[in-house]
Design an enzyme around this catalytic site. Structure first.
Site, PDB file in Angstrom:
ATOM      1  N   GLY A 117      71.489  23.763  59.632  1.00 13.56           N
ATOM      2  CA  GLY A 117      72.156  25.066  59.461  1.00 13.56           C
ATOM      3  C   GLY A 117      73.568  24.996  60.020  1.00 13.56           C
TER       4      GLY A 117
ATOM      5  N   GLY B  85      76.144  27.182  60.008  1.00  8.36           N
ATOM      6  CA  GLY B  85      76.759  28.505  59.888  1.00  8.36           C
ATOM      7  C   GLY B  85      77.607  28.870  61.084  1.00  8.36           C
TER       8      GLY B  85
ATOM      9  CB  VAL C 261      74.736  29.968  65.388  1.00  2.75           C
ATOM     10  CG1 VAL C 261      74.045  29.279  66.547  1.00  2.75           C
ATOM     11  CG2 VAL C 261      74.841  31.458  65.672  1.00  2.75           C
TER      12      VAL C 261
ATOM     13  CB  THR D 213      66.657  42.526  57.324  1.00  2.19           C
ATOM     14  OG1 THR D 213      67.328  42.648  58.578  1.00  2.19           O
ATOM     15  CG2 THR D 213      65.576  43.588  57.220  1.00  2.19           C
TER      16      THR D 213
ATOM     17  CB  SER E  77      67.201  30.865  63.904  1.00  2.00           C
ATOM     18  OG  SER E  77      67.708  29.860  63.078  1.00  2.00           O
TER      19      SER E  77
ATOM     20  CB  ALA F  41      70.133  39.983  74.920  1.00  2.00           C
TER      21      ALA F  41
ATOM     22  CG  PHE G 133      68.918  46.209  76.868  1.00  2.00           C
ATOM     23  CD1 PHE G 133      67.699  46.234  76.206  1.00  2.00           C
ATOM     24  CD2 PHE G 133      68.935  46.514  78.218  1.00  2.00           C
ATOM     25  CE1 PHE G 133      66.521  46.566  76.872  1.00  2.00           C
ATOM     26  CE2 PHE G 133      67.767  46.852  78.896  1.00  2.00           C
ATOM     27  CZ  PHE G 133      66.565  46.875  78.227  1.00  2.00           C
TER      28      PHE G 133
ATOM     29  CB  CYS H  52      72.864  39.551  65.110  1.00  2.00           C
ATOM     30  SG  CYS H  52      72.968  37.904  64.381  1.00  2.00           S
TER      31      CYS H  52
ATOM     32  CG  PHE I  58      81.308  42.253  62.536  1.00  2.00           C
ATOM     33  CD1 PHE I  58      81.450  40.937  62.115  1.00  2.00           C
ATOM     34  CD2 PHE I  58      80.797  42.491  63.804  1.00  2.00           C
ATOM     35  CE1 PHE I  58      81.097  39.879  62.947  1.00  2.00           C
ATOM     36  CE2 PHE I  58      80.436  41.430  64.647  1.00  2.00           C
ATOM     37  CZ  PHE I  58      80.596  40.130  64.209  1.00  2.00           C
TER      38      PHE I  58
HETATM   39  P1  NAD Z   1      74.659  31.615  58.655  1.00  2.00           P
HETATM   40  O1  NAD Z   1      74.106  32.287  57.464  1.00  2.00           O
HETATM   41  O2  NAD Z   1      76.127  31.609  58.899  1.00  2.00           O
HETATM   42  O3  NAD Z   1      74.212  30.071  58.652  1.00  2.00           O
HETATM   43  C1  NAD Z   1      72.923  29.630  58.354  1.00  2.00           C
HETATM   44  C2  NAD Z   1      73.031  28.354  57.521  1.00  2.00           C
HETATM   45  O4  NAD Z   1      71.729  27.790  57.355  1.00  2.00           O
HETATM   46  C3  NAD Z   1      73.572  28.580  56.111  1.00  2.00           C
HETATM   47  O5  NAD Z   1      74.760  27.825  55.923  1.00  2.00           O
HETATM   48  C4  NAD Z   1      72.434  28.118  55.191  1.00  2.00           C
HETATM   49  O6  NAD Z   1      72.887  27.473  53.998  1.00  2.00           O
HETATM   50  C5  NAD Z   1      71.693  27.149  56.094  1.00  2.00           C
HETATM   51  N1  NAD Z   1      70.312  26.895  55.685  1.00  2.00           N
HETATM   52  C6  NAD Z   1      69.366  27.796  55.317  1.00  2.00           C
HETATM   53  N2  NAD Z   1      68.214  27.145  55.039  1.00  2.00           N
HETATM   54  C7  NAD Z   1      68.426  25.826  55.224  1.00  2.00           C
HETATM   55  C8  NAD Z   1      67.613  24.651  55.107  1.00  2.00           C
HETATM   56  N3  NAD Z   1      66.314  24.712  54.741  1.00  2.00           N
HETATM   57  N4  NAD Z   1      68.176  23.451  55.370  1.00  2.00           N
HETATM   58  C9  NAD Z   1      69.477  23.357  55.748  1.00  2.00           C
HETATM   59  N5  NAD Z   1      70.294  24.436  55.880  1.00  2.00           N
HETATM   60  C10 NAD Z   1      69.770  25.659  55.635  1.00  2.00           C
HETATM   61  O7  NAD Z   1      73.895  32.226  59.911  1.00  2.00           O
HETATM   62  P2  NAD Z   1      74.420  32.315  61.423  1.00  2.00           P
HETATM   63  O8  NAD Z   1      75.280  33.505  61.586  1.00  2.00           O
HETATM   64  O9  NAD Z   1      74.887  30.978  61.866  1.00  2.00           O
HETATM   65  O10 NAD Z   1      73.043  32.653  62.162  1.00  2.00           O
HETATM   66  C11 NAD Z   1      72.029  31.676  62.291  1.00  2.00           C
HETATM   67  C12 NAD Z   1      70.971  32.208  63.246  1.00  2.00           C
HETATM   68  O11 NAD Z   1      71.559  32.403  64.535  1.00  2.00           O
HETATM   69  C13 NAD Z   1      70.385  33.560  62.848  1.00  2.00           C
HETATM   70  O12 NAD Z   1      69.020  33.569  63.216  1.00  2.00           O
HETATM   71  C14 NAD Z   1      71.161  34.550  63.697  1.00  2.00           C
HETATM   72  O13 NAD Z   1      70.402  35.696  63.977  1.00  2.00           O
HETATM   73  C15 NAD Z   1      71.403  33.766  64.961  1.00  2.00           C
HETATM   74  N6  NAD Z   1      72.609  34.140  65.719  1.00  2.00           N
HETATM   75  C16 NAD Z   1      73.782  34.400  65.087  1.00  2.00           C
HETATM   76  C17 NAD Z   1      74.937  34.696  65.822  1.00  2.00           C
HETATM   77  C18 NAD Z   1      76.265  34.981  65.167  1.00  2.00           C
HETATM   78  O14 NAD Z   1      77.198  35.313  65.879  1.00  2.00           O
HETATM   79  N7  NAD Z   1      76.422  34.863  63.882  1.00  2.00           N
HETATM   80  C19 NAD Z   1      74.870  34.692  67.214  1.00  2.00           C
HETATM   81  C20 NAD Z   1      73.650  34.414  67.839  1.00  2.00           C
HETATM   82  C21 NAD Z   1      72.521  34.127  67.076  1.00  2.00           C
HETATM   83  C1  UGA Z   2      76.523  40.095  69.268  1.00  2.00           C
HETATM   84  C2  UGA Z   2      76.224  39.851  70.746  1.00  2.00           C
HETATM   85  O1  UGA Z   2      77.316  40.343  71.533  1.00  2.00           O
HETATM   86  C3  UGA Z   2      76.022  38.362  71.023  1.00  2.00           C
HETATM   87  O2  UGA Z   2      75.655  38.170  72.381  1.00  2.00           O
HETATM   88  C4  UGA Z   2      74.915  37.839  70.098  1.00  2.00           C
HETATM   89  O3  UGA Z   2      74.741  36.446  70.288  1.00  2.00           O
HETATM   90  C5  UGA Z   2      75.283  38.112  68.665  1.00  2.00           C
HETATM   91  O4  UGA Z   2      75.486  39.540  68.480  1.00  2.00           O
HETATM   92  C6  UGA Z   2      74.215  37.734  67.696  1.00  2.00           C
HETATM   93  O5  UGA Z   2      73.060  37.618  68.063  1.00  2.00           O
HETATM   94  O6  UGA Z   2      74.605  37.596  66.536  1.00  2.00           O
HETATM   95  P1  UGA Z   2      78.653  39.888  67.701  1.00  2.00           P
HETATM   96  O7  UGA Z   2      77.844  40.729  66.784  1.00  2.00           O
HETATM   97  O8  UGA Z   2      79.246  38.645  67.184  1.00  2.00           O
HETATM   98  O9  UGA Z   2      77.754  39.458  68.959  1.00  2.00           O
HETATM   99  O10 UGA Z   2      79.842  40.755  68.327  1.00  2.00           O
HETATM  100  P2  UGA Z   2      79.889  41.922  69.423  1.00  2.00           P
HETATM  101  O11 UGA Z   2      81.067  41.701  70.278  1.00  2.00           O
HETATM  102  O12 UGA Z   2      78.602  42.091  70.103  1.00  2.00           O
HETATM  103  O13 UGA Z   2      80.182  43.218  68.534  1.00  2.00           O
HETATM  104  C7  UGA Z   2      79.198  43.768  67.669  1.00  2.00           C
HETATM  105  C8  UGA Z   2      79.706  45.066  67.089  1.00  2.00           C
HETATM  106  O14 UGA Z   2      79.747  46.094  68.075  1.00  2.00           O
HETATM  107  C9  UGA Z   2      81.121  44.988  66.519  1.00  2.00           C
HETATM  108  O15 UGA Z   2      81.190  45.725  65.328  1.00  2.00           O
HETATM  109  C10 UGA Z   2      81.968  45.619  67.600  1.00  2.00           C
HETATM  110  O16 UGA Z   2      83.173  46.142  67.128  1.00  2.00           O
HETATM  111  C11 UGA Z   2      81.036  46.714  68.087  1.00  2.00           C
HETATM  112  N1  UGA Z   2      81.319  47.183  69.460  1.00  2.00           N
HETATM  113  C12 UGA Z   2      81.254  46.319  70.501  1.00  2.00           C
HETATM  114  C13 UGA Z   2      81.605  48.523  69.675  1.00  2.00           C
HETATM  115  O17 UGA Z   2      81.655  49.330  68.726  1.00  2.00           O
HETATM  116  N2  UGA Z   2      81.846  48.959  70.950  1.00  2.00           N
HETATM  117  C14 UGA Z   2      81.797  48.118  72.020  1.00  2.00           C
HETATM  118  O18 UGA Z   2      82.013  48.580  73.164  1.00  2.00           O
HETATM  119  C15 UGA Z   2      81.493  46.768  71.788  1.00  2.00           C
END
Ligand code: NAD
Ligand code: UGA
Length: 458
Positions: free
Chosen positions: A9, A11, A13, A91, A128, A220, A223, A273, A335
């Protein structure tokens, strides 16, 4: 064990996290694979697939040395014994739990791919975000064949926020590693701990049981989102009472038991998320028969929709109860600032609702116009995409600040005012502008949770 690491993956992360590990652990060979060939090609190019401050430098420093991006998922599984899985867990949109539960199909597909291609024992790490108890399903799939290969499943959720991902990865509040309390579980945990301990102080690496780790990630996010919804409810009350939500947030946040962060009232939270993880939590609670708990958390998402709808109603009522034919400029579509990501951005909701009111919508953003086009492609409406904010504002009746990009704080609003239709309005969905100054220029100014500054007798 070889010092090689795989991440499935590539992406938001997988890419940045592995780039950080490669940078901090030069003696490890780090491979990131993905099924999406365009994404991998972009990771191998000068135009990375995601915008994240500091990421370009980190990738430039490590790519081709000990960081590699590839589409060869099967080969990489064979070659690596430590496998992070960072695939998307959106989702579910169909069947039981549609609109609430996590869609685990990509996750399960990865587990099966690992099983099919592994010819030696592996440590598989959930990166993930997943429902609590997913590791059990993972273990059952992986250990379903009596082929002598053993698999240890760990949970190591990621807490980075977009826009500050590199800083967060370099200096995290904590790293969480959940494992089975068995000899093998502890051994696997130590292998991962050793990697993070290269740059993160040991006291910030938290080890727990595997279910606590999975659940902590959902909690987390719940909250954090709850704080935003809480302050957003208070913003509505402030608008009725001439209190100022920023002053209230400051006064409340200075209580060290409450803390000052995440109390900025806004048009609503977005991102891939918060909503999905809370809905996942709600689904889990209902599954376990905890209806009251589920209802409590579901309101956090409900209030977020309410806040966005309130923003539209404030525009509608301020602009004489009709938006039809009016040209409205959205400053920002991401966002949040410092990312091009638009997943669940409140700007999508606002653009759609404005189109429903038959307004013409001009969208401006320094990094997110490509994603904005994709998001709005299937929505009926007159949408224009103009990066230069001065050009975008030309001929508009209103500006709406959707993203707290720094550049929007320091635009020449006098120049912008001159180019707009009068009376001109500003709806500051992020409370980042100097509202008094904008009012003095001639704008009617509508912040969030503060009294509006209008040129008319009310
Ligand atoms: P993303 O959609 O950007 O990336 C996921 C990648 O996985 C995609 O590029 C997709 O093509 C790939 N993929 C899917 N199935 C696959 C397979 N079978 N083999 C190889 N590749 C495959 O998602 P993301 O934002 O990186 O999030 C990934 C996970 O991390 C999610 O569970 C999300 O909730 C969590 N997370 C995201 C963030 C964030 O800031 N985006 C922060 C913390 C946690
Ligand atoms: C959030 C969490 O902060 C991360 O710890 C977590 O890893 C991640 O989700 C995830 O699991 O994907 P992210 O969504 O990237 O990170 O960004 P945030 O800074 O949390 O902002 C989320 C949203 O809340 C944004 O739209 C931001 O503008 C809004 N926000 C944030 C507010 O409206 N008010 C605030 O005081 C803070």
């Amino acid at each position: 064990m070889n010092k090689t690491i795989l991440c499935i993956g590539a992406g938001y992360v997988g890419g940045p996290t592995m780039a950080m590990i490669a940078s901090k652990c030069p003696d490890y060979r780090v491979t990131v694979v993905d099924v999406n060939p365009q994404r991998i090609a972009a990771w191998n190019s000068d135009d990375l697939p995601i915008y994240e401050p500091g990421l370009d430098d980190l990738v430039r420093e490590t790519r081709g040395k000990n960081l590699f991006f590839s589409t060869d998922v099967e080969g990489a599984i064979r070659d690596n014994d430590i496998i992070f899985v960072s695939v998307n867990t959106p989702t579910k949109t169909f069947g039981a739990g549609a609109g609430m539960a996590a869609d685990l199909q990509y996750w399960e597909k990865t587990a099966r791919q690992i099983l099919e291609n592994a010819d030696s024992s592996k440590i598989v790490i959930e990166k993930s975000t997943l429902p609590v108890k997913t590791a059990l399903a993972m273990e059952r799939i992986l250990n379903s064949q009596a082929n002598g290969i053993s698999f240890d499943v760990l949970s190591n959720p990621e807490f980075l926020a977009e826009g500050s991902a590199i800083r967060d990865l370099e200096n995290p509040d904590r790293v969480l590693i959940g494992s089975r309390e068995t000899d093998r579980g502890r051994q696997a945990r130590n292998a991962i701990l050793e990697i993070y301990a290269r740059w993160i102080p040991r006291e910030r690496i938290l080890t727990t049981n595997i279910w606590s780790s999975e659940l902590s990630k959902l909690v987390a996010n719940a909250f954090l989102a709850q704080r935003i919804s809480s302050i957003n409810t208070i913003s509505a009350l402030c608008e009725k009472t001439e209190a100022d939500v920023a002053e209230v947030a400051r006064a409340v946040g200075m209580d060290s038991r409450i803390g000052a962060k995440f109390l900025n009232a806004s048009v609503g939270f977005g991102g891939s998320c918060f909503k999905k993880d809370i809905l996942n939590l709600v689904y889990l609670c209902r599954f376990y028969g905890l209806e009251e708990v589920a209802d409590y958390w579901e309101r956090v998402v409900g209030i977020n929709i309410y806040q966005q709808e309130r923003f539209i109603m404030s525009m509608l009522t301020a602009m004489f109860n009709t938006l039809a034919g009016k040209r409205i400029c959205l400053l920002g579509f991401a966002f949040k600032a410092n990312t091009g990501d638009t997943r669940e951005s409140p700007a999508i909701f606002i653009a759609r609702r404005l189109a429903e009111e038959h307004a013409e919508v001009v969208i401006s953003d320094p990094k997110a116009l490509g994603n904005a086009r994709l998001d709005l492609a299937k929505i009926d409406g007159a949408f224009h995409y103009i990066e230069d904010p001065y050009e975008a504002a030309k001929g508009c009746h209103a500006l709406a600040i959707m993203t707290e990009w720094d550049i929007y704080r320091s635009l020449d609003y006098e120049k912008i005012y001159e180019k707009m239709d009068k009376p001109a309005f500003i709806f500051d969905g992020r409370n980042i502008l100097d509202h008094k100054r904008c009012f003095q220029i001639g704008f009617n100014v509508y912040p969030i949770g503060k009294p509006p500054l209008t040129q008319f007798e009310v």
